[in-house]
Every structure is written in structure tokens, then in C-alpha cells.
Scaffold this motif. Structure first.
Motif, PDB file in Angstrom:
ATOM      1  N   GLY A 102       0.795  -1.223   0.000  1.00 55.64           N
ATOM      2  CA  GLY A 102       0.000   0.000   0.000  1.00 55.64           C
ATOM      3  C   GLY A 102       0.822   1.265   0.000  1.00 55.64           C
ATOM      4  O   GLY A 102       0.296   2.363   0.219  1.00 55.64           O
ATOM      5  N   GLY A 103       2.127   1.143  -0.257  1.00 58.46           N
ATOM      6  CA  GLY A 103       2.999   2.304  -0.265  1.00 58.46           C
ATOM      7  C   GLY A 103       2.966   3.060  -1.578  1.00 58.46           C
ATOM      8  O   GLY A 103       2.368   2.625  -2.564  1.00 58.46           O
ATOM      9  N   VAL A 104       3.622   4.211  -1.564  1.00 59.14           N
ATOM     10  CA  VAL A 104       3.828   5.025  -2.757  1.00 59.14           C
ATOM     11  C   VAL A 104       5.282   4.866  -3.178  1.00 59.14           C
ATOM     12  O   VAL A 104       6.189   4.960  -2.346  1.00 59.14           O
ATOM     13  CB  VAL A 104       3.514   6.507  -2.494  1.00 59.14           C
ATOM     14  N   VAL A 105       5.505   4.608  -4.464  1.00 60.83           N
ATOM     15  CA  VAL A 105       6.859   4.446  -4.996  1.00 60.83           C
ATOM     16  C   VAL A 105       7.162   5.607  -5.930  1.00 60.83           C
ATOM     17  O   VAL A 105       6.390   5.883  -6.858  1.00 60.83           O
ATOM     18  CB  VAL A 105       7.015   3.117  -5.758  1.00 60.83           C
ATOM     19  N   ILE A 106       8.277   6.278  -5.684  1.00 58.58           N
ATOM     20  CA  ILE A 106       8.791   7.290  -6.612  1.00 58.58           C
ATOM     21  C   ILE A 106      10.105   6.755  -7.168  1.00 58.58           C
ATOM     22  O   ILE A 106      11.051   6.498  -6.411  1.00 58.58           O
ATOM     23  CB  ILE A 106       9.008   8.647  -5.919  1.00 58.58           C
ATOM     24  N   CYS A 107      10.142   6.592  -8.473  1.00 57.21           N
ATOM     25  CA  CYS A 107      11.294   5.964  -9.125  1.00 57.21           C
ATOM     26  C   CYS A 107      11.925   6.926 -10.132  1.00 57.21           C
ATOM     27  O   CYS A 107      11.233   7.455 -11.015  1.00 57.21           O
ATOM     28  CB  CYS A 107      10.861   4.675  -9.820  1.00 57.21           C
ATOM     29  N   ASP A 108      13.215   7.128 -10.000  1.00 50.18           N
ATOM     30  CA  ASP A 108      13.990   7.941 -10.940  1.00 50.18           C
ATOM     31  C   ASP A 108      14.312   7.069 -12.155  1.00 50.18           C
ATOM     32  O   ASP A 108      15.207   6.249 -12.119  1.00 50.18           O
ATOM     33  CB  ASP A 108      15.267   8.414 -10.242  1.00 50.18           C
ATOM     34  N   ARG A 109      13.513   7.248 -13.222  1.00 50.58           N
ATOM     35  CA  ARG A 109      13.572   6.536 -14.500  1.00 50.58           C
ATOM     36  C   ARG A 109      12.844   5.178 -14.423  1.00 50.58           C
ATOM     37  O   ARG A 109      12.813   4.521 -13.404  1.00 50.58           O
ATOM     38  CB  ARG A 109      14.994   6.343 -15.008  1.00 50.58           C
ATOM     39  N   PHE A 110      12.275   4.830 -15.602  1.00 44.34           N
ATOM     40  CA  PHE A 110      11.634   3.525 -15.769  1.00 44.34           C
ATOM     41  C   PHE A 110      11.637   3.210 -17.261  1.00 44.34           C
ATOM     42  O   PHE A 110      12.587   3.583 -17.966  1.00 44.34           O
ATOM     43  CB  PHE A 110      10.221   3.538 -15.154  1.00 44.34           C
ATOM     44  N   VAL A 111      10.637   2.554 -17.773  1.00 43.60           N
ATOM     45  CA  VAL A 111      10.642   2.081 -19.161  1.00 43.60           C
ATOM     46  C   VAL A 111      10.808   3.213 -20.171  1.00 43.60           C
ATOM     47  O   VAL A 111      11.475   3.040 -21.202  1.00 43.60           O
ATOM     48  CB  VAL A 111       9.361   1.274 -19.466  1.00 43.60           C
ATOM     49  N   ASP A 112      10.217   4.371 -19.910  1.00 45.43           N
ATOM     50  CA  ASP A 112      10.344   5.484 -20.859  1.00 45.43           C
ATOM     51  C   ASP A 112      11.800   5.788 -21.189  1.00 45.43           C
ATOM     52  O   ASP A 112      12.134   6.131 -22.334  1.00 45.43           O
ATOM     53  CB  ASP A 112       9.683   6.748 -20.302  1.00 45.43           C
TER      54      ASP A 112
END
Length: 214
Positions: free
Chosen positions: A90-100
Motif C-alpha cells: 500500500g505504499g507510494v513508490v517514486i522511481c527515478d527513471r523507468f521504461v520510458d
């Protein structure tokens, strides 16, 4: 849908690290949910080893498709080890870069093909996509000048060392992604002053996380 998986994108020199350094402490202060902040390539001890291999400036002979496959492998490991468990809690994930990033850098920058890289990563992620992507936009020439100005004597990684035409292709691909994904990707003009970029970014996050923001 509740916004819980958020990614940050941008060409080299867009200032993602600087913006995140300002924004993340404020998000932590106001968010009711668990917040997991991570990055790609990397984010997990196995994925970080793959990151070192990809970005090592000595690996100039790395084949373009090998590079794309390594990014996808790192992403799969990271997704399963970090992102999916956090979302399941149930957390929020902020990720620096992904598939884009892979679509822009390997698909367009390396010339492998944007759809081919999208398909490869669709397999790696089992179709997982962000709920929100914040794209920090700067022209390629501006980003490269920032890198030259701020890195000084630091070692450049393999992607930083690429010619200007490579970075132009990356930037053009990002603009296509923005055009094709208007409901997911929000653009921020990253040529503005850092504090202004951070303020606009925080406003976007606050709006999308409104139900969990105190």
C-alpha cells in the motif's frame, strides 16, 4: 485509480537529482502512506551490479542490444525486489527513471527501435506501468552544457560521452512519449530556475496524492 507508482524522466542534464533532493523531504513530511524512493538502473543489490556494468565508461564495446537487454534485466529484478512489494504493502513508490528511459535512450538514441524496446520491457515488467510520470524537459544542447559545467573533473559515464546527435534523438523520443501518453505524463519546463521547477513538481505531486496528503 490511486496514484501510487510515480516515475521521473528527463534527458541528461534535466536536473532530476536536484529536483528530487528538494521535493522528496517535503513529500515524506506530508504523505500518510509509506514512501519508497528508488532509481533505475539499480534500486536493488543485484540490479545495482547490472547498473555498474552498463554505465562503466570502459565498456565502450558493449553492443546496443546487449545494453537494452541489461537495462530490461535490471528493471525486472528491481521491479520484483523493490517496486511490487512496496505497492503490495500500500505504499507510494517514486522511481527515478523507468521504461520510458529505455524507449528514449536505447530505442531512439541507439536506433534499435522504440517499439522493439517497448515490447522487450513489456515482457520484463509484465505490463506494469506508472500511474504518473513527471517529465523534466530541457533541450539536448542545454542539458549537455549543464553536464559540462557541473561535472567538471568527474568521470563521465557511457551515456554522457555520446555525441550531441544521440541526445537529440533521445529528446525527440521523449517528446513523442509525452504526446502519446497525455493522461500519464506531465511535463515540467526544466529550463526554469531550480526552485521554480521544484515548486511546480511538488504542486503536481500534491494534486495527484491529494487523498493521502496532510
Amino acid at each position: 485509480m490511486t496514484t501510487r507508482f510515480i516515475t521521473f524522466e528527463g534527458p541528461d542534464g534535466a536536473g532530476k537529482d536536484s529536483v528530487l533532493d528538494i521535493v522528496i523531504p517535503q513529500v515524506r513530511e506530508h504523505l500518510h502512506r509509506e514512501l519508497v524512493v528508488t532509481r533505475e538502473p539499480g534500486g536493488d543489490h543485484i540490479a545495482e551490479q547490472i547498473r555498474d556494468l552498463i554505465l562503466d565508461p570502459d565498456n565502450k564495446a558493449m553492443d546496443e542490444r546487449t545494453e537494452a537487454l541489461l537495462y530490461a534485466a535490471s528493471r525486472r529484478q528491481h521491479l520484483q525486489a523493490v517496486i511490487e512489494p512496496a505497492l503490495a504493502r500500500g505504499g507510494v513508490v517514486i522511481c527515478d527513471r523507468f521504461v520510458d528511459s529505455s524507449i528514449a535512450y536505447q530505442g531512439a538514441g541507439r536506433g534499435i527501435g522504440e517499439q522493439a524496446v517497448a515490447d522487450l520491457n513489456g515482457f520484463a515488467t509484465n505490463g506494469r506501468t506508472p500511474d504518473l510520470t513527471i517529465y523534466l524537459d530541457v533541450p539536448a544542447a542545454v542539458g549537455l552544457e549543464r553536464i559540462r559545467t557541473h561535472r567538471k573533473n568527474q568521470q563521465y559515464d557511457r551515456l554522457d560521452q555520446e555525441e550531441a546527435a544521440f541526445h537529440e534523438r533521445v529528446h525527440d523520443a521523449y517528446l513523442r512519449l509525452v504526446h502519446n501518453n497525455p493522461q500519464r505524463i506531465v511535463t515540467v519546463d526544466a529550463t526554469a530556475a531550480l526552485q521554480d521547477v521544484a515548486a511546480e513538481t511538488l504542486s503536481i505531486l500534491r494534486a495527484h496524492l491529494a487523498g493521502d496528503w496532510q
